[in-house]
Design a protein around this motif. Structure first.
Motif, PDB file in Angstrom:
ATOM      1  N   UNK A   1       8.392   3.046  -2.296  1.00  0.00           N
ATOM      2  CA  UNK A   1       7.062   2.729  -1.778  1.00  0.00           C
ATOM      3  C   UNK A   1       6.451   1.473  -2.342  1.00  0.00           C
ATOM      4  N   UNK A   2       7.064   0.847  -3.330  1.00  0.00           N
ATOM      5  CA  UNK A   2       6.502  -0.375  -3.902  1.00  0.00           C
ATOM      6  C   UNK A   2       6.736  -1.542  -2.947  1.00  0.00           C
ATOM      7  N   UNK A   3       5.832  -2.517  -2.929  1.00  0.00           N
ATOM      8  CA  UNK A   3       6.040  -3.674  -2.038  1.00  0.00           C
ATOM      9  C   UNK A   3       7.361  -4.392  -2.292  1.00  0.00           C
ATOM     10  N   UNK A   4       7.757  -4.509  -3.570  1.00  0.00           N
ATOM     11  CA  UNK A   4       9.009  -5.208  -3.865  1.00  0.00           C
ATOM     12  C   UNK A   4      10.203  -4.468  -3.270  1.00  0.00           C
ATOM     13  N   UNK A   5      10.215  -3.142  -3.397  1.00  0.00           N
ATOM     14  CA  UNK A   5      11.340  -2.368  -2.860  1.00  0.00           C
ATOM     15  C   UNK A   5      11.366  -2.425  -1.341  1.00  0.00           C
ATOM     16  N   UNK A   6      10.216  -2.348  -0.715  1.00  0.00           N
ATOM     17  CA  UNK A   6      10.158  -2.402   0.747  1.00  0.00           C
ATOM     18  C   UNK A   6      10.654  -3.753   1.251  1.00  0.00           C
ATOM     19  N   UNK A   7      10.207  -4.846   0.631  1.00  0.00           N
ATOM     20  CA  UNK A   7      10.620  -6.170   1.094  1.00  0.00           C
ATOM     21  C   UNK A   7      12.098  -6.418   0.808  1.00  0.00           C
ATOM     22  N   UNK A   8      12.617  -5.871  -0.297  1.00  0.00           N
ATOM     23  CA  UNK A   8      14.049  -6.006  -0.572  1.00  0.00           C
ATOM     24  C   UNK A   8      14.868  -5.289   0.502  1.00  0.00           C
ATOM     25  N   UNK A   9      14.453  -4.067   0.859  1.00  0.00           N
ATOM     26  CA  UNK A   9      15.173  -3.321   1.902  1.00  0.00           C
ATOM     27  C   UNK A   9      15.058  -4.020   3.247  1.00  0.00           C
ATOM     28  N   UNK A  10      13.878  -4.571   3.534  1.00  0.00           N
ATOM     29  CA  UNK A  10      13.700  -5.270   4.809  1.00  0.00           C
ATOM     30  C   UNK A  10      14.618  -6.491   4.892  1.00  0.00           C
ATOM     31  N   UNK A  11      14.699  -7.247   3.805  1.00  0.00           N
ATOM     32  CA  UNK A  11      15.557  -8.427   3.793  1.00  0.00           C
ATOM     33  C   UNK A  11      17.025  -8.036   3.939  1.00  0.00           C
ATOM     34  N   UNK A  12      17.444  -6.981   3.241  1.00  0.00           N
ATOM     35  CA  UNK A  12      18.830  -6.530   3.315  1.00  0.00           C
ATOM     36  C   UNK A  12      19.189  -6.098   4.738  1.00  0.00           C
ATOM     37  N   UNK A  13      18.328  -5.319   5.391  1.00  0.00           N
ATOM     38  CA  UNK A  13      18.611  -4.869   6.750  1.00  0.00           C
ATOM     39  C   UNK A  13      18.568  -6.038   7.730  1.00  0.00           C
TER      40      UNK A  13
END
Length: 733
Positions: free
Chosen positions: A567-579
Motif C-alpha cells: 500500500x505504500x506509494x513506493x511499492x505501488x509505483x514499483x509494481x506499476x513500472x514493472x507491469x
C-alpha cells in the motif's frame, strides 16, 4: 458643482467619511471578484486551448500545414501517485514530420521528452518507480506552449514504427490539432464545453448575485440622511439638476475609488488564484489575464452604474423638497410574489420527466431553472418577511416584540434587504451540498474497500476479448503476481464475470474477497474490484462461483495480472513500472483508485467549486448584513432617541433591533435551505435518477456557523445603540 460634490462627499464629518469608505470597500470587493471571474474564464479557455495538440489522433479536427512525413501517434493515460500522466508514443517516418507546440521535432526511437513537472519527478524518485517506464534517454523538456498547466505530467516517447504500431488505438497523422477541445466534438483530452459552462455558472450564481446585493446595500447606507440633506438644499434654492449632479458626483467618486482599489485587489490575489486547481490543474498566472475591453468595461461601467443608481434614488427629492418628510407606509407585499419561485421549481420538476436530449438544451433548462429559483427567492423574500412579522406581532407579549413586529410589517422590504445576501448564500450551500453528498453516496461507494487500492493490475491484451498463455507472462523472478484467467463459460446469466481465479489463491489476498462455501473457482473482475451489493464486511465481496474445475485453470489464457503491494506509494509505483515493462502495448497498469480517478477528480473539482461558492457567499452575506444593520441604526437613531426620552429602556431597544434582524433571518433561512435541497433533488432526479441523500454533519456545522456569525454581527452593533440614541440625536434638523 463637481468640486462642491467632492467636498460634500468628504467634508460631511465622520459619517460622510465612513459612508464613502464603506461604499468604496464594497465596490472594491465586488470589482476584484468580478475581475477574478472574468480572468478565470479566460484562463480556462487558455488552458483548454493548450490541450488541443494531445487530440491530434482526431484527424478530422487537424488544422495547419500538412507534414510530408507522417508519424504514428497514440495517447495513453498513465499514473503516478494518484496524478494522471499523459504518455504520447510516436514513430516518425522521416525528418519532415508533424511537430507539436513546445517542441522542435518529434523524438526518434529510444528518445523521449517530458514536461517540467515530470522532469522534477524523474530526478526526485528512484528509476524503478518512474524512469524505467520510458526506454531510452531523455533529450529535452517540453516548452510552455505544450503545457496546459505548470503541474501537467506529459511525456512524448519515440519508438520504431513496429513498436508503436502494436499499441491499441494508434493513428497515422500528418498535422497537429489546434482546435480547442470545447470546440471539437471528437476530442477526448481537455476540459470540454461542459467544464467551462460549469465554472462560469457556479461562479456567476454563487458569487455575483451576493456581490450585487452587497454593493446595493452599501450604496443605500445612510440613504435617508442623504435625502434629508439634499431636500434641505432644495429648500434654500438648489435646482433638481444641481441636486442630481451633487449626488452623482458623490456616488461616482466612491465607485471610482472602489473600482481602482478593485483592480489592485485582483492583481494582489491573482497569484493565489492561479494555484487553485479549479479545473483539476492549476493555471499559469499569465493565463489569468484581462483584455483591454474587459478593463474598459469594468472601469467605466461600475462608476456609471453607481451614478445611475444615485440618480434613481433621488426621485422623491426631485419631485418635491418636502417629498422626503411626506413618507407614508408602503403597500404590503402581495402573495403573488411566491408565484415566480413556484414557476421556477415547476420548470425543474418538469425536467425530471422530460429531460432535454441535447447538451445545449440541458444547460439552458437547468441554469434557467436554478437562476429562476434564486430570483424567485428574492421576489418572495419581502412577503415571507411580512408573514413572519405579522406572526411576531400577533404573539407579542412584550413591548419590544410588538414594536419589532409592527416596524417589520410597515416596511418588510427593508427588513428582508438586510438578510437577502445570506438567503442566497444558504440556497447555494444547500444546493451544492445536496448534489455533492448524493453523488458521493451513489457513486463513491460499492467497492471492496481500501485494500483494493493496494492491488496493481494490468490487462495482458489491450482492448481484446482474449488473453495470452501463461508462458507469455514474463515478470522478474520472485514477483508475487496472481493471474486472472479468461472465463470460457458463455455469458448467459447476470452473475457472469469475465475472469476466473482459484479460491485457494483468492484466500491469500487480504481484502480481495471470498468464495461461496464449497467453491474451488470464483468468477471475478480482472482487476479484483468489488461488486456493489455483495460486500462481506472487511473481507471484501463474495464472488460468484464458477463451474470450471480448478485443474482446468492452468490451460486457460491470462487476461489480467494482479500484483499485491503493502500500500505504500513506493511499492505501488514499483509494481506499476514493472507491469508496464512486461506489457508495454496496452493501457497502463493501475490500481482501483486510478480506475476511479476520473470520477474522483471530477468530484474534487465540483467540491472545490462548491467550497469556493459556499465560503465566498457566506462571507459576502455577512459583510452585507453588517453594513445593512449598521446603516439601519444610523437612519433610525432619531426615532430610537425619542423612544429613550419617553422612558423606553436601552435593553428594550436592543431587543427590538435583534428581533427586527432575527425574524427575517430565521424565515428566509428555512425557506432558502428547503428550496436548495428541493432544487438539488429535482436536478439529481432529472440528470442522474438519484434520490437526494441527507447531508453530512459538516453541512449543519457550516449552516449553524453562518447563522451564529450573523447573530454575532447583529450583536456587535449593540454598543453603537447607546452612543447613537443619546439626547442630542433627538433634535429636529
Amino acid at each position: 458643482m463637481i468640486s462642491l460634490g467632492l467636498r460634500l462627499a468628504v467634508a460631511g464629518g465622520r459619517e460622510a467619511v465612513v459612508r464613502l469608505t464603506v461604499l468604496a470597500a464594497a465596490v472594491a470587493a465586488g470589482v476584484g471578484m468580478l475581475l477574478a471571474t472574468v480572468a478565470g474564464i479566460t484562463a480556462v479557455h487558455a488552458q483548454n486551448a493548450r490541450y488541443s495538440w494531445l487530440n491530434s489522433a482526431v484527424t478530422s479536427a487537424a488544422t495547419g500545414p500538412e507534414a510530408r512525413d507522417p508519424a504514428l501517434w497514440v495517447v495513453r493515460e498513465d499514473y503516478f501517485r494518484g496524478h494522471p500522466m499523459a504518455r504520447v508514443d510516436v514513430a516518425v517516418s522521416g525528418p519532415d514530420g508533424p511537430v507539436p507546440p513546445g517542441m522542435t521535432a518529434l523524438p526518434g526511437p529510444g528518445e523521449y521528452q517530458v514536461s517540467p513537472a515530470l522532469d522534477r519527478l524523474l530526478r526526485d524518485h528512484p528509476a524503478d518507480q518512474l524512469r524505467d517506464r520510458f526506454p531510452g534517454r531523455q533529450t529535452g523538456v517540453l516548452g510552455h506552449d505544450a503545457l496546459p498547466s505548470p503541474e501537467s505530467l506529459i511525456v512524448v516517447a519515440g519508438g520504431t514504427r513496429e513498436q508503436v504500431g502494436r499499441i491499441a488505438g494508434v493513428t497515422e497523422i500528418t498535422r497537429m490539432v489546434s482546435v480547442s477541445p470545447d470546440e471539437c466534438h471528437d476530442c477526448v483530452v481537455g476540459i470540454g464545453a461542459d467544464g467551462i459552462v460549469l465554472t462560469l455558472s457556479v461562479v456567476a450564481a454563487a458569487l455575483l448575485f451576493p456581490l450585487l446585493i452587497f454593493i446595493g446595500t452599501a450604496t443605500r447606507l445612510s440613504a435617508a440622511r442623504r435625502e434629508q440633506r439634499f431636500a434641505a438644499m432644495r429648500l434654500v434654492g438648489a435646482t433638481p439638476r444641481q441636486i442630481t449632479r451633487l449626488a452623482v458626483v458623490e456616488s461616482a467618486a466612491a465607485a471610482l475609488t472602489g473600482t481602482l482599489a478593485g483592480f489592485a485587489v485582483f492583481f494582489a490575489i491573482r497569484a493565489g488564484l492561479a494555484r487553485i486547481p479549479f479545473t483539476g490543474e492549476p493555471f499559469f498566472p499569465g493565463d489569468l489575464s484581462l483584455s483591454l475591453a474587459d478593463v474598459l468595461i469594468v472601469a467605466a461601467g461600475v462608476p456609471l452604474a453607481a451614478a445611475l443608481a444615485a440618480r434613481i434614488a433621488l426621485r422623491r427629492v426631485r419631485i418635491s423638497p418636502l417629498g422626503v418628510t411626506r413618507r407614508v407606509t408602503p403597500d404590503p407585499p402581495r402573495a403573488w410574489r411566491v408565484i415566480p419561485l413556484l414557476v421556477a421549481l415547476g420548470e425543474l420538476a418538469y425536467l425530471v420527466g422530460d429531460r432535454p436530449q441535447t447538451r445545449e438544451g440541458q444547460t439552458v433548462g437547468y441554469l434557467s431553472g436554478i437562476f429562476g429559483v434564486m430570483i424567485g427567492l428574492m421576489i418572495a423574500g419581502p412577503w415571507l418577511t411580512m408573514a413572519g412579522s405579522r406572526l411576531l406581532a400577533r404573539r407579542a407579549r412584550r413591548p419590544a416584540t410588538l414594536i419589532a413586529g409592527r416596524r417589520l410589517a410597515d416596511d418588510p422590504r427593508a427588513g428582508f434587504r438586510a438578510v437577502s445576501g445570506l438567503m442566497l448564500a444558504l440556497f447555494v450551500t444547500s444546493t451544492a451540498t445536496g448534489v455533492i453528498t448524493t453523488i458521493v453516496a451513489e457513486r463513491g461507494g460499492g467497492t471492496i474497500g481500501a485494500a483494493s487500492h493496494d492491488f496493481v493490475s494490468v490487462a495482458t491484451v489491450p482492448d481484446g476479448p482474449h488473453g495470452v498463455p501463461a508462458t507469455g507472462v514474463r515478470l522478474p523472478a520472485g514477483t508475487d503476481a496472481h493471474l486472472i484467467r479468461i472465463n470460457p463459460a458463455p455469458r448467459t446469466a447476470d452473475s457472469w464475470l469475465p475472469g476466473l481465479i482459484a479460491c485457494a489463491e483468492l484466500a491469500g489476498l487480504s481484502g480481495a474477497g471470498t468464495c461461496p462455501a464449497g467453491t474451488e473457482v470464483a468468477q471475478v473482475f480482472p482487476s479484483l474490484t468489488g461488486i456493489r451489493g455483495s460486500d462481506d464486511g472487511d473481507g471484501g465481496p463474495v464472488w460468484p462461483a464458477s463451474a470450471v474445475p480448478v485443474a482446468q485453470l492452468a490451460t486457460l489464457d491470462v487476461i489480467d495480472v494482479v500484483v499485491p503491494t503493502d500500500g505504500s506509494p513506493a511499492a505501488i509505483e514499483h509494481a506499476r513500472t514493472m507491469l508496464g515493462q512486461a506489457f508495454p502495448y496496452g493501457r497502463a497498469a493501475a490500481t482501483e483508485a486510478d480506475y476511479a480517478g476520473d470520477f474522483t477528480r471530477q468530484l474534487s473539482q465540483f467540491q472545490r467549486l462548491a467550497d469556493v461558492a459556499v465560503i465566498s457567499s457566506l462571507v459576502i452575506a455577512g459583510c452585507s448584513l453588517a453594513v445593512s444593520v449598521t446603516g439601519g441604526l444610523s437612519e433610525r437613531q432619531r426615532p430610537f432617541a425619542m423612544l429613550r426620552l419617553t422612558g423606553v429602556r436601552l435593553s428594550e431597544l436592543r431587543r427590538v433591533v435583534a428581533l427586527e434582524s432575527g425574524v427575517p433571518l430565521l424565515a428566509v433561512s428555512l425557506v432558502a435551505a428547503g428550496a436548495g435541497f428541493l432544487t438539488a433533488h429535482l436536478f439529481l432526479r432529472s440528470q442522474m435518477q438519484y434520490d437526494l441523500h441527507a447531508p453530512d454533519p459538516a453541512y449543519y456545522l457550516i449552516v449553524a456557523g453562518g447563522l451564529l456569525a450573523s447573530v454575532a454581527v447583529i450583536m456587535s452593533t449593540m454598543p453603537l445603540l447607546r452612543r447613537m440614541t443619546g439626547p442630542a440625536a433627538a433634535r429636529n434638523e
